[in-house]
Design a protein around this motif. Structure first.
Motif, PDB file in Angstrom:
ATOM      1  N   VAL A 184       0.764  -1.177   0.027  1.00 30.37           N
ATOM      2  CA  VAL A 184      -0.068   0.077  -0.092  1.00 30.37           C
ATOM      3  C   VAL A 184       0.875   1.264   0.013  1.00 30.37           C
ATOM      4  CG1 VAL A 184      -1.637   1.268   1.386  1.00 30.37           C
ATOM      5  CG2 VAL A 184      -1.925  -1.199   0.963  1.00 30.37           C
ATOM      6  N   GLU A 185       1.908   1.210   0.792  1.00 26.02           N
ATOM      7  CA  GLU A 185       3.099   2.301   0.539  1.00 26.02           C
ATOM      8  C   GLU A 185       3.351   2.449  -0.634  1.00 26.02           C
ATOM      9  OE1 GLU A 185       5.582   1.663   3.827  1.00 26.02           O
ATOM     10  OE2 GLU A 185       4.415   1.950   5.350  1.00 26.02           O
ATOM     11  N   HIS A 186       3.867   1.505  -1.235  1.00 28.89           N
ATOM     12  CA  HIS A 186       4.243   1.883  -2.808  1.00 28.89           C
ATOM     13  C   HIS A 186       3.446   2.315  -3.610  1.00 28.89           C
ATOM     14  CE1 HIS A 186       7.673  -0.934  -1.301  1.00 28.89           C
ATOM     15  NE2 HIS A 186       8.415  -0.288  -2.298  1.00 28.89           N
ATOM     16  N   VAL A 187       2.049   1.706  -3.508  1.00 28.71           N
ATOM     17  CA  VAL A 187       0.860   2.596  -4.253  1.00 28.71           C
ATOM     18  C   VAL A 187       0.721   3.801  -4.000  1.00 28.71           C
ATOM     19  CG1 VAL A 187      -1.568   2.150  -4.884  1.00 28.71           C
ATOM     20  CG2 VAL A 187      -0.149   0.331  -4.568  1.00 28.71           C
ATOM     21  N   GLY A 188       0.784   4.196  -2.618  1.00 27.77           N
ATOM     22  CA  GLY A 188       0.504   5.554  -2.337  1.00 27.77           C
ATOM     23  C   GLY A 188       1.703   6.544  -2.917  1.00 27.77           C
ATOM     24  N   GLU A 189       3.065   6.076  -3.202  1.00 25.09           N
ATOM     25  CA  GLU A 189       4.041   6.865  -3.840  1.00 25.09           C
ATOM     26  C   GLU A 189       3.880   6.893  -5.245  1.00 25.09           C
ATOM     27  OE1 GLU A 189       7.515   4.918  -2.449  1.00 25.09           O
ATOM     28  OE2 GLU A 189       7.239   5.649  -0.359  1.00 25.09           O
ATOM     29  N   GLY A 190       2.946   6.268  -5.739  1.00 29.04           N
ATOM     30  CA  GLY A 190       2.696   5.982  -7.438  1.00 29.04           C
ATOM     31  C   GLY A 190       3.240   5.044  -8.131  1.00 29.04           C
TER      32      GLY A 190
ATOM     33  N   LEU B 227      -6.371   1.066 -11.135  1.00 31.93           N
ATOM     34  CA  LEU B 227      -5.956   2.451 -11.099  1.00 31.93           C
ATOM     35  C   LEU B 227      -5.278   2.426 -12.359  1.00 31.93           C
ATOM     36  CD1 LEU B 227      -5.235   2.818  -7.152  1.00 31.93           C
ATOM     37  CD2 LEU B 227      -6.644   3.855  -8.760  1.00 31.93           C
ATOM     38  N   SER B 228      -4.184   1.277 -12.634  1.00 29.78           N
ATOM     39  CA  SER B 228      -3.563   1.439 -13.761  1.00 29.78           C
ATOM     40  C   SER B 228      -4.081   1.946 -15.339  1.00 29.78           C
ATOM     41  CB  SER B 228      -2.529   0.245 -14.104  1.00 29.78           C
ATOM     42  OG  SER B 228      -1.752   0.160 -15.163  1.00 29.78           O
ATOM     43  N   ASP B 229      -5.279   1.198 -15.377  1.00 28.91           N
ATOM     44  CA  ASP B 229      -6.223   1.445 -16.394  1.00 28.91           C
ATOM     45  C   ASP B 229      -6.450   2.743 -16.700  1.00 28.91           C
ATOM     46  OD1 ASP B 229      -5.610  -1.354 -17.301  1.00 28.91           O
ATOM     47  OD2 ASP B 229      -7.516  -2.021 -16.468  1.00 28.91           O
ATOM     48  N   LEU B 230      -6.962   3.279 -15.434  1.00 26.61           N
ATOM     49  CA  LEU B 230      -7.256   4.757 -15.199  1.00 26.61           C
ATOM     50  C   LEU B 230      -6.341   5.873 -15.376  1.00 26.61           C
ATOM     51  CD1 LEU B 230      -9.658   6.577 -14.497  1.00 26.61           C
ATOM     52  CD2 LEU B 230      -8.935   6.387 -12.149  1.00 26.61           C
TER      53      LEU B 230
END
Length: 433
Positions: free
Chosen positions: A223-229, A257-260
């Motif tokens: 989740v932290e990596h996702v929060g960093e983008g 989120l990647s598709d978006l």
């Protein structure tokens, strides 16, 4: 909802195991504690039996001592131990019967001891006391006690009581062993249950760390990596519990989120093209806007002039309001001063009334003083007349004694009388003044 082995079942099972072990260990402790209580009660009952046997012997010895003292001295006071020992023996027999209960051997031995004691009381004690009461049969009473039959009864009851003592000693030894065993069993159950509970808690802690803590750490890092983008990562299979379902849901969310993000990049390119066209149109409109701006500046200058006039009017209005507020404040102060003056006048009137009352009181006291002075003057006048009379009488006395004394002595007496009258008159004048 899919059939998963959830965390609630895992934790519930762990708590259930701990509760089961706690219940079992508590039950074992209670069972051993009941055994310990039973053994302790039996030991206490045996101790009471031994004490009651000693009381049995003491009561009989007191009766024997009282009987011998009575036979030796012949005094009734010597029978007090005997008489006190009889109710004590009855009470002890009742207590022993209750303590022994349904034990056949002890009941038989106690019955034999009681029979011997009652026989001694009837055949020896009562008979000897009855015979000793009559001086003619007193030697028979002494012979009854000295024949040795009483000793036989005492030997019998001592033997029976000693047999009960031996049984109670064996019972006490058995109960002591039971108490020690129950204490060991209780300690073993307590410490064993505690150790087993600790082991189960440690195993549950390891399982929770493996099934819950570590997977949650991986999920939090993802989740932290996702929060960093970073949308390129992916969680591995976390099992069939809630954490595994959470990982799969997060993977699906990151994929969406990647598709978006891709869709947003395409939309951003289209927006940039439209923005370029809008800039060109805006430049064309800028020229006309400048012309309108000049007209607006002229209008703004006119509005500034109007604003300045309004500001001057507002300042004058403010000054008028301030003057009115000052006038109102002065009026309020004047009203307070008038009110204070009225209060002061009321106070002065009250003081004047008080002074007038004091003046009337002083006038009355002055009239009283005048009356007193008149009375004193009257007294002074009377005193003055008395002084003159005294002087005349003194002069007459001096003249009468002139024939018998020298003239120089008569003159001296006359002067002394006149001085005395003058002093009396002056004294009366001073008191009147």
């Amino acid at each position: 909802m899919p059939n998963t082995f959830g965390l609630n079942r895992t934790l519930g099972g762990a708590i259930g195991v701990i509760a089961l072990v706690s219940v079992l260990s508590s039950g074992a402790v209670l069972a051993t504690r009941n055994q310990l209580q039973e053994a302790t009660d039996a030991l206490d009952r045996s101790t009471q039996v031994v004490r009651s046997l000693d009381a049995f012997r003491t009561a009989m010895l007191n009766q024997e001592t009282g009987l011998r003292g009575y036979l030796i001295t012949g005094r009734e006071s010597s029978l007090e131990p005997y008489r006190a020992g009889r109710p004590a023996l009855d009470e002890t027999i009742t207590r022993l019967t209750t303590l022994i209960g349904n034990d056949a051997e002890r009941s038989r031995l106690l019955t034999d001891a009681v029979t011997a004691a009652r026989a001694w009381q009837i055949d020896i004690g009562e008979t000897a006391i009855r015979e000793a009461a009559n001086p003619a049969t007193r030697p028979d009473a002494v012979r009854i006690e000295a024949e040795g039959r009483g000793k036989q009864f005492f030997d019998t009851l001592r033997g029976k009581l000693a047999a009960i003592d031996n049984l109670e000693e064996r019972t006490r030894a058995e109960q002591v062993a039971r108490v020690a065993k129950a204490q060991r069993d209780e300690s073993f159950a307590l410490w064993g249950g505690t150790l087993l509970t600790l082991l189960i808690c440690a195993a549950i802690g390891v399982a929770i760390n493996r099934l819950i803590v570590w997977p949650l750490v991986r999920v939090m890092s993802f989740v932290e990596h996702v929060g960093e983008g970073d949308l390129s990562g992916k969680l591995g299979d976390g099992g069939h519990n809630e954490i595994g379902r959470l990982g799969r849901s997060l993977n699906a969310m990151v994929s969406g989120l990647s598709d978006l993000a891709k869709t947003n990049r395409a939309a951003t390119a289209d927006l940039n093209a439209a923005a370029a066209e809008i800039r060109a149109s805006a430049q064309e409109q800028a020229a006309s806007v400048e012309q309108q701006f000049a007209a607006v500046q002229e209008t703004a200058a006119t509005m500034d002039q109007i604003t300045q006039s309004g500001a001057q009017t507002a300042r004058r209005a403010t000054e008028v309001i301030a003057t009115a507020q000052a006038t109102a404040q002065t009026s309020r102060q004047g009203l307070r001063a008038v009110s204070d003056t009225a209060k002061a006048m009321d106070a002065i009137r009250e003081q004047a009334e008080a002074v007038a009352g004091n003046i009337v009181s002083l006038s009355e006291k002055t009239q009283t003083i005048v009356d007193i002075i008149e009375t004193v003057n009257d007294i002074w006048e009377r005193t003055h007349l008395l002084a003159l009379n005294a002087a005349i009488e003194a002069a007459a006395a001096g003249a009468a004694g002139a024939a018998d004394r020298p003239s120089r002595g008569n003159g001296l007496l006359f002067r002394i009388a006149l001085r005395g009258a003058g002093r009396v008159a002056r004294a009366g004048h001073v008191e009147a003044g």
